[in-house]
Each structure stands twice: as structure tokens, then as C-alpha cells.
Design a protein around this motif. Structure first.
Motif, short mmCIF file in Angstrom:
data_model
loop_
_atom_site.label_atom_id
_atom_site.label_comp_id
_atom_site.label_asym_id
_atom_site.label_seq_id
_atom_site.Cartn_x
_atom_site.Cartn_y
_atom_site.Cartn_z
N PHE A 41 0.80 -1.22 0.00
CA PHE A 41 0.00 0.00 0.00
C PHE A 41 0.83 1.27 0.00
N GLY A 42 0.37 2.25 -0.83
CA GLY A 42 0.83 3.64 -0.81
C GLY A 42 2.33 3.82 -0.67
N VAL A 43 2.73 4.51 0.39
CA VAL A 43 4.14 4.84 0.60
C VAL A 43 4.99 3.57 0.75
N PHE A 44 4.31 2.49 1.08
CA PHE A 44 5.02 1.23 1.31
C PHE A 44 5.34 0.48 0.02
N ARG A 45 5.00 1.11 -1.13
CA ARG A 45 5.38 0.51 -2.42
C ARG A 45 6.88 0.52 -2.62
N VAL A 46 7.51 1.54 -2.05
CA VAL A 46 8.93 1.76 -2.32
C VAL A 46 9.77 0.88 -1.39
N THR A 47 10.90 0.41 -1.90
CA THR A 47 11.82 -0.36 -1.06
C THR A 47 12.96 0.56 -0.60
N TYR A 48 13.15 0.61 0.69
CA TYR A 48 14.21 1.46 1.22
C TYR A 48 15.35 0.60 1.74
N ASP A 49 16.54 1.05 1.49
CA ASP A 49 17.70 0.36 2.02
C ASP A 49 17.94 0.85 3.44
N LEU A 50 17.82 -0.07 4.40
CA LEU A 50 17.92 0.34 5.80
C LEU A 50 19.28 0.05 6.43
N VAL A 51 20.26 -0.29 5.57
CA VAL A 51 21.56 -0.67 6.12
C VAL A 51 22.10 0.40 7.06
N ALA A 52 22.07 1.64 6.58
CA ALA A 52 22.63 2.73 7.38
C ALA A 52 21.87 2.85 8.70
N GLU A 53 20.54 2.77 8.60
CA GLU A 53 19.72 2.88 9.81
C GLU A 53 20.02 1.77 10.80
N GLU A 54 20.23 0.58 10.25
CA GLU A 54 20.45 -0.57 11.12
C GLU A 54 21.74 -0.47 11.92
N GLU A 55 22.67 0.30 11.38
CA GLU A 55 23.93 0.47 12.12
C GLU A 55 23.70 1.18 13.45
N THR A 56 22.66 1.99 13.47
CA THR A 56 22.40 2.75 14.70
C THR A 56 21.26 2.16 15.51
N LYS A 57 20.50 1.25 14.92
CA LYS A 57 19.36 0.67 15.63
C LYS A 57 19.58 -0.82 15.84
N SER A 58 19.31 -1.30 17.04
CA SER A 58 19.43 -2.74 17.26
C SER A 58 18.05 -3.38 17.08
N TRP A 59 17.56 -3.26 15.87
CA TRP A 59 16.24 -3.82 15.58
C TRP A 59 16.30 -5.32 15.38
N LYS A 60 15.19 -5.96 15.74
CA LYS A 60 15.06 -7.39 15.49
C LYS A 60 14.67 -7.62 14.04
N LYS A 61 14.65 -8.90 13.66
CA LYS A 61 14.22 -9.26 12.31
C LYS A 61 12.73 -8.92 12.15
N LEU A 62 12.38 -8.46 10.96
CA LEU A 62 10.99 -8.09 10.67
C LEU A 62 10.02 -9.21 11.03
N ILE A 63 8.92 -8.85 11.67
CA ILE A 63 7.91 -9.86 12.01
C ILE A 63 6.67 -9.63 11.14
N ASN A 64 6.09 -10.74 10.66
CA ASN A 64 4.95 -10.66 9.74
C ASN A 64 3.66 -10.98 10.49
N VAL A 65 2.75 -10.02 10.52
CA VAL A 65 1.52 -10.18 11.30
C VAL A 65 0.31 -9.96 10.40
N ALA A 66 -0.57 -10.95 10.34
CA ALA A 66 -1.81 -10.80 9.57
C ALA A 66 -2.95 -10.45 10.51
N VAL A 67 -3.84 -9.58 10.04
CA VAL A 67 -5.03 -9.23 10.82
C VAL A 67 -6.23 -9.35 9.90
N SER A 68 -7.20 -10.19 10.27
CA SER A 68 -8.43 -10.27 9.47
C SER A 68 -9.49 -9.38 10.09
#
Ligand SMILES: NC(=O)C1=CN([C@@H]2O[C@H](COP(=O)(O)OP(=O)(O)OC[C@H]3O[C@@H](n4cnc5c(N)ncnc54)[C@H](OP(=O)(O)O)[C@@H]3O)[C@@H](O)[C@H]2O)C=CC1
Ligand SMILES: O=C([O-])CC(=O)C(=O)O
Length: 423
Positions: A41-68
Motif C-alpha cells: 500500500f501507498g508509501v510502502f510501495r517503495v523499497t528502502y535500504d535500511l543498512v545505514a539505519e540498522e547500524e544505529t538501531k538494534s532492531w530485530k528481524k521483521l515480524i509478519n503479522v496478519a489481521v483479518s
């Protein structure tokens, strides 16, 4: 690592024409529309390279959540909690996969637009779709909220039939495309039986991974303690703030008593998410002391307290004109967090889970709310050291019987059971 923010398959103009197609749908062309893949959807069509961001953030692996039922009332509260990090944590990026229907597709786009406009940093992907076989691909959590509510003139068996079909299809879809360890939380009513149907249609997923939401009932039981009669040796009052416009009233009661609901623990809801549910005051504790030693009013506990909890959903529908949405979303958050954070020592939480192999002598092969503990890894164990006296055993049996009746109702022409929310 690259975290993708959608590649959108359709142009804006195509989306609009796609949406308007849904309003003129007939049953015959729904199937062909379902073949269309779900959309980023919308702004989420674009793929962003988060490598630089990840250097500063200790984020976990993306989690996939479905909601009906993502365009419904409960989801409208829940989705923003999920996207904000309130549920899975401030270091947990999330991909939300929203499942709607041909009739709700435009509303779903509206929900997705609001999520876009909220600029949640953790929301890395957002997609919408109407085919569970697309939407559930790779999901690690499936929050199944969408279900048809009963309408005037409908037979109860009709509702069980329709919802049974929804949850059978969604079970098949989860089985085919979801993560093998997907955790499934069924909210749509009648949630225990819907969870059972979903589970039976997903033989490739461990039965233990299926839950029916009874956490709202547990929360309701905890807040009901505020109406305790005054007692000579212990004055206790409780507060419930889930209904915003009642806040001030309840807060005054709590302040007067000087006791807050975080002092109530070990509350089990046994059984069905319906009027036969059994809020367990025998094993419950207040300030670490058995609730019965504090309250010493069995009549009140067995009658007034129990009925208040059992009837809470129905009473709220009468007042609001619709069923609980905000507090349900809160309880979904509680239910998830109870599985992904270690249960506090000595405490437990309630969830509707599969009875096979249970340590309480409950009937096998139903989804029944029971006391659970988790180490915070998404899994749970049933709590063994609970007392079940004759009173509890007899009440629990009624809920068991009701669930077997619901099971029989699926596909039957006539059904004489109470459904959740009925008075
Ligand atoms: N377990 C619990 O504690 C609680 C459970 N509930 C239950 O949660 C469910 C959702 O409640 P709420 O969000 O307020 O309801 P809403 O009516 O606001 O939304 C329900 C959604 O369900 C979907 N739906 C309706 N009919 C069908 C159908 N025939 N097939 C597929 N999907 C359908 C619709 O979405 P779409 O068209 O996009 O599929 C709709 O947006 C209800 O069943 C309610 O009884 C509510 C409160 C507490
Ligand atoms: O009663 C209903 O229909 C909705 C519900 O499940 C609840 O509020 O507990």
C-alpha cells in the motif's frame, strides 16, 4: 539487510478502478477477483535500504503479522497499537498484512491510509488483500478478528455455519502458506469453536499454536473486584479504566479504597467465551492472598461477581449499541504480550487453548479457556497446581457441554445454545 516497504503492483488510478469494481461485484466474479494478489500500500510501495539505519538501531528481524476483519471496529484500535511498537516492542519492525473482503476493500484502503499518515517508524511493510491464501503468506502471527455478527432473524446455526466456513477457509490458508510456527489468535465469535475449526483445517500447524481470546474476560473479572462489599477486616475496591467515559467514576472508587487492580492475580477464566464461562475466584489472589480469604462472601462471589463477568459483553452491547472494541483490542495486546514476555513468577493468564492432554480432566478435543504460563517465547504451558473444587467442576462442566453443543451446531439446521454476548 534490506527491509522492503512495498512494491505496489497497481498505479493510484488502477487502485481506484480496482476499488470501485468491488462495489459492483457479483458472487460469480468474486472468485476471479480473489486471484488478484494482495497489494502493498501507498508509501510502502517503495523499497528502502535500511543498512545505514540498522547500524544505529538494534532492531530485530521483521515480524509478519496478519489481521483479518482489518476494517472493523476492533482492528481500528488494534492496528495502531501493533504499528506503534506497543505490542511487540520498540525494537521490533513489523509487516502488517490486512485481510478484508470484497465489501470492505475501500474501507481497508482508508485504514491503510491512516496507518501511512501515522508515520510509525517500526511499520516497515503494509499490504491489503482479500484472499487469505495471499495475505497469510509467511505470517508468524495471525489475529483472526473478522467474523459475521448475528443479524435479526438469523438462526444461531446460520451464524455458526457462516463463521465456520470463514475459519475453515482461513485455517486451510494458514496451513498452506503461513509460517509453520504461526501463532493464531481467534477473536471473531464464537471464538472457541471458530478456533477449533481453524485448527482442524490446519493440520500442518501445531494445535498448541491456536488460541481463542478470553483475555478480555480475565480483565473484566479483575476489574469487577471494585464492587466488593465493604468488609470488616479488609476493605477492597477495584478499578476498571477500559471504558473511557467511566474513568472518573471508577477512579474515585479506587482512590477511596486505596487498592488498584494490579493487586489482583492468578485469575483464570475457564471455558467458553460466553455466558457459561467460569471466572475462578477459588484460585485468584488479592495482594498475594487467596481471594476467598479476603472477600469471605461466597454468595457474592458465586452469584453477583460471576454473573457480572459472564454478562459484561451483553450489558456493554446494550449501552454502546455495539460490542466492545477498544477494550477487546487492549486484551488482544495483553494476550500477545503474555506469550512473548515471561509470565511473572507465581502468576498466570487465561487463554482458550486445545484441551487434548490437559491436566484437569477436561473433555478432550475442544478449545477451552485455561490457566497458562509462558517463558516469553510465544509458547505456553498449562498451569498444573490449581485447585478445582466441586463448585468449579460443576460450572466447568456446563461450559464443556456448551462447547460440544456448538461443535454439533456447525452444519446443523437447528441450534439451541447461547452465543457470546447474549443475555
Ligand atoms: N473474543 C472476544 O473477547 C471478543 C470478540 N468479539 C468478536 O470480534 C468480531 C469482530 O468484532 P468487531 O471488530 O467489533 O466487528 P465489526 O463488525 O466492526 O468488524 C467485523 C469485520 O468482520 C468481517 N466480516 C463480517 N462478516 C463477515 C463475513 N461473512 N465473512 C468474512 N468476514 C466478515 C468484516 O470485515 P471484512 O468484510 O473486511 O471481512 C468486518 O469488518 C465479532 O465476531 C465480535 O463478536 C468482540 C469483542 C470481544
Ligand atoms: O458479546 C459480544 O458479542 C462481543 C464479545 O464477545 C464481548 O464483548 O465479550
Amino acid at each position: 539487510m534490506v527491509v522492503s516497504r512495498f512494491t505496489y503492483t497497481y498505479s493510484e488510478a488502477e487502485t481506484h478502478s480496482f476499488s470501485s469494481q468491488f462495489s459492483s461485484l457479483t458472487k460469480t466474479n468474486i472468485d476471479s477477483l480473489k486471484k488478484i494478489k494482495h497489494q502493498r500500500f501507498g508509501v510502502f510501495r517503495v523499497t528502502y535500504d535500511l543498512v545505514a539505519e540498522e547500524e544505529t538501531k538494534s532492531w530485530k528481524k521483521l515480524i509478519n503479522v496478519a489481521v483479518s476483519g482489518a476494517a472493523g471496529m476492533i482492528s481500528n484500535h488494534l492496528l495502531f497499537k501493533l504499528a506503534s511498537g506497543e505490542v511487540f516492542g520498540a525494537n521490533q519492525p513489523i509487516a502488517l498484512k490486512l485481510l478484508g473482503s470484497e465489501t470492505s476493500f475501500e474501507a481497508l484502503e482508508g485504514v491503510a491510509m491512516e496507518l501511512e499518515d501515522s508515520l510509525y517508524p517500526l511499520l516497515r511493510e503494509l499490504s491489503i488483500g482479500i484472499d487469505p491464501f495471499d495475505v497469510f503468506k509467511g505470517v508468524e502471527w495471525a489475529l483472526l478478528i473478522g467474523a459475521k455478527p448475528r443479524e435479526p432473524g438469523m438462526e444461531r446455526a446460520d451464524l455458526l455455519d457462516i463463521n465456520g466456513q470463514i475459519f475453515a477457509e482461513q485455517g486451510k490458508a494458514l496451513n498452506a502458506v503461513a509460517s509453520r510456527n504461526v501463532k493464531v489468535l481467534v477473536v471473531g465469535n464464537p471464538c472457541n469453536t471458530n478456533a477449533l475449526i481453524c485448527m482442524k483445517n490446519a493440520p500442518g500447524i501445531p494445535p498448541k499454536n491456536f488460541h481463542a481470546l478470553t483475555r478480555l474476560d480475565e480483565n473484566r473479572a479483575k476489574c469487577q473486584v471494585h464492587i466488593l462489599p465493604m468488609h470488616n477486616d479488609f476493605i477492597l475496591s477495584r478499578l476498571c479504566i477500559v471504558i473511557t467515559h467511566l474513568n472518573i467514576f471508577f477512579q474515585q472508587l479506587a482512590l477511596k479504597a486505596g487498592v488498584f487492580y494490579d493487586k489482583v492475580s492468578n485469575v483464570t477464566i475457564w471455558g467458553n467465551h460466553s455466558t457459561t464461562q467460569v471466572p475462578d475466584f477459588l484460585n485468584a489472589k488479592i495482594n498475594g492472598v487467596p481471594a476467598k480469604d479476603v472477600i469471605k462472601d461466597n454468595h457474592w462471589l458465586e452469584n453477583e461477581f460471576t454473573q457480572k463477568v459472564q454478562m459484561r459483553g451483553g450489558v456493554l452491547i446494550k449501552k454502546w449499541g455495539r460490542s466492545s472494541a477498544a477494550s477487546t483490542a487492549v486484551s488482544i495486546v495483553d494476550a500477545i504480550r503474555s506469550l512473548i514476555t515471561p509470565t511473572p513468577k507465581g502468576d498466570w493468564f487465561s487463554s482458550g487453548v486445545y484441551t487434548s492432554g490437559n491436566p484437569y480432566g477436561l473433555a478432550e478435543d475442544i478449545v477451552f479457556s485455561m490457566p497458562c504460563r509462558s517463558e516469553g517465547n510465544g509458547d505456553y504451558e498449562l498451569v498444573k497446581d490449581v485447585i478445582i473444587d466441586d463448585y468449579l467442576r460443576a460450572r466447568i462442566k456446563k461450559s464443556e457441554d456448551e462447547l460440544f453443543a456448538e461443535k454439533r451446531c456447525v452444519g446443523d439446521a437447528y441450534c439451541d445454545i447461547m452465543l457470546p454476548g447474549e443475555m
